[in-house]
Design a protein around this motif. Structure first.
Motif, PDB file in Angstrom:
ATOM      1  N   CYS A 126       0.849  -1.199   0.000  1.00 45.19           N
ATOM      2  CA  CYS A 126       0.000   0.000   0.000  1.00 45.19           C
ATOM      3  C   CYS A 126       0.883   1.247   0.000  1.00 45.19           C
ATOM      4  N   CYS A 127       2.046   1.151  -0.646  1.00 46.06           N
ATOM      5  CA  CYS A 127       3.047   2.214  -0.581  1.00 46.06           C
ATOM      6  C   CYS A 127       2.867   3.255  -1.676  1.00 46.06           C
ATOM      7  N   CYS A 128       2.350   2.860  -2.828  1.00 43.35           N
ATOM      8  CA  CYS A 128       2.192   3.803  -3.928  1.00 43.35           C
ATOM      9  C   CYS A 128       1.064   3.316  -4.832  1.00 43.35           C
ATOM     10  N   ARG A 129       0.674   4.169  -5.779  1.00 39.36           N
ATOM     11  CA  ARG A 129      -0.465   3.822  -6.620  1.00 39.36           C
ATOM     12  C   ARG A 129      -0.138   2.678  -7.577  1.00 39.36           C
ATOM     13  N   SER A 130       1.141   2.568  -7.938  1.00 39.47           N
ATOM     14  CA  SER A 130       1.543   1.489  -8.820  1.00 39.47           C
ATOM     15  C   SER A 130       1.409   0.132  -8.104  1.00 39.47           C
ATOM     16  N   CYS A 131       1.840   0.066  -6.856  1.00 36.10           N
ATOM     17  CA  CYS A 131       1.690  -1.175  -6.073  1.00 36.10           C
ATOM     18  C   CYS A 131       0.220  -1.444  -5.746  1.00 36.10           C
ATOM     19  N   LEU A 132      -0.541  -0.386  -5.498  1.00 38.40           N
ATOM     20  CA  LEU A 132      -1.975  -0.576  -5.228  1.00 38.40           C
ATOM     21  C   LEU A 132      -2.670  -1.206  -6.428  1.00 38.40           C
TER      22      LEU A 132
END
Ligand code: ZN
Length: 159
Positions: free
Chosen positions: A113-119
């Motif tokens: 849940c660190c950035c929008r790419s990982c989300l």
């Protein structure tokens, strides 16, 4: 003929612009997206990632949680998510979450849940638009689950 071609090309260009404009305008601001994964499946998948599994709370993080209480820590999480993940456009996406300095940062890396790419990759939440309230609640729930597991681990180890 050349003039006609140029004209038809221009027309197509105008049409595609119109299409793009309509596509953007048709999109609801807060689509009622349901969280993509149940927590059990998510945590089973995260457990298979060596990278995600490296993240654990340190003693000082746990002492901080004990001092503040988990509800306050989750208030901080809500604030971080609202400011650093929720906007539709994040200029430094992928670099907005420090690796230390707050237990929630560690939880964010551990749970993707660190950035929008990982989300997008891990949780199926698409990039390029604002997060809905439901999605933000879901992220808080994921973080709460991970933090609680770390707290339990710490408590078990200290007995
Ligand atoms: Zn990330």
């Amino acid at each position: 003929m050349t003039g006609f071609l140029r004209h038809s090309h221009h027309l197509r260009y105008k049409q595609s612009l119109l299409y793009l404009k309509t596509a953007v305008m048709d999109r609801p601001i807060n689509p009622p997206t349901m969280p993509m994964r149940n927590l059990e499946q998510l945590f089973a998948a995260l457990a298979k990632s060596a990278f995600r599994g490296k993240f654990h709370l340190q003693d000082k993080d746990l002492h901080y949680i004990q001092a503040k209480g988990l509800p306050t820590i989750l208030d901080h999480a809500r604030d971080f998510i609202g400011k650093r993940l929720a906007p539709g456009f994040i200029p430094n996406d992928g670099k907005q979450t420090p690796f230390r300095g707050h237990p929630v940062f560690v939880a964010q890396h551990a749970t993707a849940c660190c950035c929008r790419s990982c989300l997008q990759k891990w949780h199926g939440i698409e990039q390029g638009r604002k997060l809905s309230a439901i999605e933000q609640d879901y992220i808080i729930e994921v973080l709460r689950h991970w933090l609680q597991r770390e707290i339990n681990r710490f408590t078990e180890n200290s007995h």
